[in-house]
Design an enzyme around this catalytic site. Structure first.
Site, short mmCIF file in Angstrom:
data_model
loop_
_atom_site.label_atom_id
_atom_site.label_comp_id
_atom_site.label_asym_id
_atom_site.label_seq_id
_atom_site.Cartn_x
_atom_site.Cartn_y
_atom_site.Cartn_z
N ASP A 97 0.87 -1.17 0.00
CA ASP A 97 0.00 0.00 0.00
C ASP A 97 0.91 1.23 0.00
O ASP A 97 1.90 1.26 0.74
CB ASP A 97 -0.85 0.05 1.27
CG ASP A 97 -1.96 -0.99 1.30
OD1 ASP A 97 -2.10 -1.75 0.33
OD2 ASP A 97 -2.68 -1.03 2.32
N HIS A 154 5.13 -7.43 -0.26
CA HIS A 154 4.78 -8.69 -0.92
C HIS A 154 5.36 -8.74 -2.34
O HIS A 154 5.88 -7.75 -2.84
CB HIS A 154 3.26 -8.86 -0.95
CG HIS A 154 2.65 -8.98 0.43
ND1 HIS A 154 2.07 -10.14 0.89
CD2 HIS A 154 2.53 -8.07 1.43
CE1 HIS A 154 1.62 -9.95 2.11
NE2 HIS A 154 1.88 -8.70 2.47
N SER A 262 8.70 3.67 4.74
CA SER A 262 9.77 4.00 3.81
C SER A 262 9.32 3.84 2.36
O SER A 262 8.20 4.17 2.02
CB SER A 262 11.02 3.17 4.08
OG SER A 262 12.14 3.77 3.47
#
Length: 303
Positions: A97, A154, A262
């Protein structure tokens, strides 16, 4: 190149980062995020929830007080159905995200950081020209994770780990203000670069650290940063895919996490991946969302 236009406040913010003890402050944050004293950790979590308006209904554990420390809350897992993968098996999906900072073609071995700013793939990957050569002329995407975002990372594609390399560096903030004003930001900050062999050729995932990022982890190696974890890495920070057995991760599988927010930089070989043109700098993306597809498939649709 044209200098990005920013106000006095932004320039002071960046100037302050140059003189702050970045690693010391990040180390202190690392310790604070792991305090298990209930009153303090519950206060930290409750304050964060109010400030960022986190939707805990997406979490596998929706009870904020159930987490043993702030870091466990910050890196919380989502419900299995919270981020479905794009159903097109040929689609490259977002690994996180976040917000798309920049994307496009890697031209003359250089990646765009912001308007008027760029850096080389070679320096991003730690200064090895052989590692960088595979991506010249390819495509890239840079995704910024805000503190409010989900912080597990992921796989955009299924792949086999070829190598992992830890590159020490600074810990500047990676928000848009700093990206506009600090030259070669992502190639200067501490980072963990990983190359995977996928059905679409080589893919690099670079996990870029930032100030107050108390650690970067991978699922196969555990905690790579901060400093005390580095002694576990061989060859001055390099780990080959054969070290400790082969590593294979499928599309959508967790590969790592930031222990505070980050940036992830993705690199693909030339002629393999076509990024969706609808995604422009500033676009919000979610884990599992389509970022692009095979170049061959895109060319077929265009014809």
């Amino acid at each position: 190149m044209t200098e990005p236009v920013r106000g006095v406040g932004a320039r002071l913010f960046v100037a302050l980062q140059h003189v702050l003890p970045q690693h010391l402050l990040s180390g202190l944050m690392y310790r604070l995020a792991r305090v298990r004293w209930r009153l303090l950790k519950d206060l930290l979590i409750a304050t964060f929830l109010r400030f960022y308006r986190i939707d805990m209904t997406e979490a596998a554990e929706p009870n904020a007080k159930a987490y043993v420390d702030f870091n466990a809350f910050f890196t919380r897992a989502l419900r299995p159905d919270a981020r479905p993968l794009d159903p097109d098996l040929l689609a490259v999906v977002s690994p996180v995200d976040g917000t798309l900072s920049q994307s496009g073609r890697i031209s003359a071995g250089r990646v765009i950081q912001a308007k008027g700013r760029d850096f080389t793939v070679e320096e991003l990957l730690g200064g090895d020209p052989e590692r960088a050569r595979a991506f010249n002329g390819g495509t890239f995407a840079t995704i910024y994770l805000a503190p409010s975002d989900y912080h597990r990372i992921h796989m955009p594609l299924g792949g086999d780990l070829a190598w992992m390399h830890h590159i020490p560096g600074r810990l500047f903030s990676v928000n848009t203000v700093t990206a506009d004003l600090v030259p070669r930001l992502f190639a200067r900050n501490e980072r963990v670069a990983c190359r995977f062999e996928t059905e679409l050729g080589a893919m690099a995932m670079v996990l870029v650290g930032a100030i107050f990022v108390g650690g970067i982890e991978t699922v196969w190696g555990g905690e790579v940063t901060p400093v005390r974890a580095r002694s576990r890495l061989s060859n001055a920070g390099s780990v080959q895919g054969s070290a400790g057995g082969s590593v294979r991760l499928e599309r959508g599988a967790e590969m790592g996490r930031f222990n505070l927010g980050s940036t992830v930089v993705l690199l693909f070989e030339p002629g393999r991946v076509q990024l969706d043109e609808t995604l422009v700098p500033g676009s919000k993306v979610r884990l599992g969302q389509r970022l692009g597809g095979t170049a061959a498939a895109s060319e077929h649709v265009a014809t």
